[in-house]
Design a protein around this motif. Sequence first.
Motif, PDB file in Angstrom:
ATOM      1  N   GLN A  96       1.978 -11.917  -4.718  1.00  0.00           N
ATOM      2  CA  GLN A  96       1.150 -13.759  -5.318  1.00  0.00           C
ATOM      3  C   GLN A  96       1.515 -14.674  -4.075  1.00  0.00           C
ATOM      4  O   GLN A  96       2.286 -15.521  -4.424  1.00  0.00           O
ATOM      5  CB  GLN A  96       1.628 -13.219  -6.318  1.00  0.00           C
ATOM      6  N   THR A  97       0.898 -15.445  -3.087  1.00  0.00           N
ATOM      7  CA  THR A  97       1.514 -16.250  -2.749  1.00  0.00           C
ATOM      8  C   THR A  97      -0.404 -16.288  -1.737  1.00  0.00           C
ATOM      9  O   THR A  97      -1.564 -15.864  -1.806  1.00  0.00           O
ATOM     10  CB  THR A  97       2.327 -15.419  -1.253  1.00  0.00           C
ATOM     11  N   HIS A  98       0.156 -17.510  -1.137  1.00  0.00           N
ATOM     12  CA  HIS A  98      -0.768 -18.338   0.055  1.00  0.00           C
ATOM     13  C   HIS A  98      -1.136 -16.931   0.846  1.00  0.00           C
ATOM     14  O   HIS A  98       0.020 -16.934   1.478  1.00  0.00           O
ATOM     15  CB  HIS A  98      -0.735 -19.471   0.711  1.00  0.00           C
ATOM     16  N   VAL A  99      -2.215 -16.613   1.617  1.00  0.00           N
ATOM     17  CA  VAL A  99      -2.048 -15.425   2.884  1.00  0.00           C
ATOM     18  C   VAL A  99      -1.221 -15.556   3.932  1.00  0.00           C
ATOM     19  O   VAL A  99      -1.148 -15.170   4.273  1.00  0.00           O
ATOM     20  CB  VAL A  99      -3.243 -15.186   3.620  1.00  0.00           C
ATOM     21  N   GLU A 168      11.797 -18.742   3.131  1.00  0.00           N
ATOM     22  CA  GLU A 168      11.565 -18.613   1.771  1.00  0.00           C
ATOM     23  C   GLU A 168      10.198 -20.185   1.919  1.00  0.00           C
ATOM     24  O   GLU A 168      10.218 -20.862   2.788  1.00  0.00           O
ATOM     25  CB  GLU A 168      12.118 -19.889   1.029  1.00  0.00           C
ATOM     26  N   ASP A 169       9.174 -19.379   1.775  1.00  0.00           N
ATOM     27  CA  ASP A 169       7.503 -20.201   1.833  1.00  0.00           C
ATOM     28  C   ASP A 169       8.282 -21.329   0.117  1.00  0.00           C
ATOM     29  O   ASP A 169       7.637 -21.056  -0.165  1.00  0.00           O
ATOM     30  CB  ASP A 169       6.480 -19.520   1.095  1.00  0.00           C
ATOM     31  N   CYS A 170       8.035 -22.525   0.784  1.00  0.00           N
ATOM     32  CA  CYS A 170       8.095 -23.930   0.079  1.00  0.00           C
ATOM     33  C   CYS A 170       7.161 -24.414  -0.102  1.00  0.00           C
ATOM     34  O   CYS A 170       7.019 -25.506  -0.552  1.00  0.00           O
ATOM     35  CB  CYS A 170       9.363 -24.408   0.200  1.00  0.00           C
TER      36      CYS A 170
HETATM   37  C1  LIG Z   1      -1.266 -24.402   1.480  1.00  0.00           C
HETATM   38  C2  LIG Z   1       0.370 -22.789   1.634  1.00  0.00           C
HETATM   39  C3  LIG Z   1      -0.244 -22.855   2.677  1.00  0.00           C
HETATM   40  C4  LIG Z   1      -0.527 -23.019   3.785  1.00  0.00           C
HETATM   41  O1  LIG Z   1      -0.086 -24.123   4.594  1.00  0.00           O
HETATM   42  P1  LIG Z   1      -0.458 -25.018   5.882  1.00  0.00           P
HETATM   43  O2  LIG Z   1       0.321 -26.289   5.708  1.00  0.00           O
HETATM   44  O3  LIG Z   1      -1.886 -25.239   5.541  1.00  0.00           O
HETATM   45  O4  LIG Z   1      -0.577 -24.217   6.790  1.00  0.00           O
HETATM   46  C5  LIG Z   1       1.656 -21.708   3.102  1.00  0.00           C
HETATM   47  N1  LIG Z   1       1.486 -21.143   1.941  1.00  0.00           N
HETATM   48  C6  LIG Z   1       1.740 -21.251   0.513  1.00  0.00           C
HETATM   49  C7  LIG Z   1       2.548 -20.962  -0.579  1.00  0.00           C
HETATM   50  C8  LIG Z   1       0.762 -22.085   0.731  1.00  0.00           C
HETATM   51  O5  LIG Z   1       0.441 -22.838  -0.714  1.00  0.00           O
END
Ligand SMILES: *Cc1c(COP(=O)(O)O)cnc(C)c1O
Length: 397
Positions: A96-99, A168-170
């Motif tokens: 459950q995250t952004h691609v 960590e995707d922040c």
């Molecule tokens: C928006 C988002 C991204 C993408 O960010 P960009 O700066 O547009 O590359 C990556 N991960 C998550 C969790 C996001 O919400």
Amino acid sequence: MQSADSQTVTERAATGDPIHFGRPWITEDERRAVLEVLDSPILTHGPQCAAFEEEFAAFMGGGVECLTVTSCMAALHLAWLERGIGPGDDVLVAAQTHVATAHAVEWMGARPVFVDCDPHTGNVTAETLERALTPATKAIALVHYLGIPCDMPAIRAFADAHDLWIVEDCALSVGATFDGAHTGTVGDAGTFSFYPVKHLTTGEGGMFVTRHPEVAKKVRKLRAFGIDRSHTERTVPGMYDVPELGLNYRMSELQAALGRAQLARAREALDMRAANFAAIRRALEGIPHVRVIDSTDARAVNSHYCMSVVLEAPLAAHRGELIAKLNRAGVGTSIYYPQPVPRMSYYRDKYGYDASRWPNATELSDASVALPVGPHVTAADAERIGTTVADTIRGLR
Ligand SMILES: *Cc1c(COP(=O)(O)O)cnc(C)c1O
């Protein structure tokens, strides 16, 4: 500002203007900062980027180094390029995250192994990660879902026990902390997004952060073609060598100046988000079959990117109707995220995944509605959102 804001509220009350899901908050300070850069001789990787990196590091704490980049996707790509993962390696990735979180792993030729989330926070946990572990697992790519921080002490302990690197995707968690530690400071690398509707914006833009100085040193080169020294480090102008295969993921000075001005107001914006979140949450209290995604641990401080409301059975079947009614009433909505990543056709077609393996991520995609809480939402707007959502949900039965 004060009078402009109250005027907006009055106008909205009179006209029933729509409350947008996301709106960047740009003030005169930001305009001035960008124009000043345009009058200067340096338009890219200069003093504004350096100052933004230092100020962002100070905001985060935890002794991290920060590097400005063109986007969160670029920061994720750099994180894996630095690690050198590739074919034969598995990475545990939040379903459950952004691609972008998964795409960065995919670009390296490594295999994303998707991990389900906790149904109350939307985050992966040490337990869900453990269940997905494979013999080829080298690393973890997690996201702090909608600004709710993952339990990093528990995940760090799990990762250390299996010798795994953590990215960590922040992108949605500026200001989110667990046990006082900002997101991005406990893992090995953290990535931020400054896309227009995120907590801070630079138009497009991002930040790579790490607590490992040697990682920062390498990523600094990778983001700029692999060149061995920046122009300030050159003894002879124009003279350099290229020991690495790099990319151009540098942020411009215009963007950095905008980001610095935004960062200066970050605390204020976070307080507005928290107040809006609390107001809408209060309005939804006591409504059966409705669950608000939030931190469930007192040690976790949410950065309130938005409010995700899950409709549980028998309401779940009425999500489309709820969204249509809210939008007609002028309440902007979104969905985070519209599909668990393994159900997106690229991943489904390539790996033949059956999404029933991620039931909690699937529920969030199929039965939740995201509501706005950003600083463009006034206190009166938040009350209107809360009442409208509560009344509409009650009318669904
Ligand atoms: C928006 C988002 C991204 C993408 O960010 P960009 O700066 O547009 O590359 C990556 N991960 C998550 C969790 C996001 O919400």
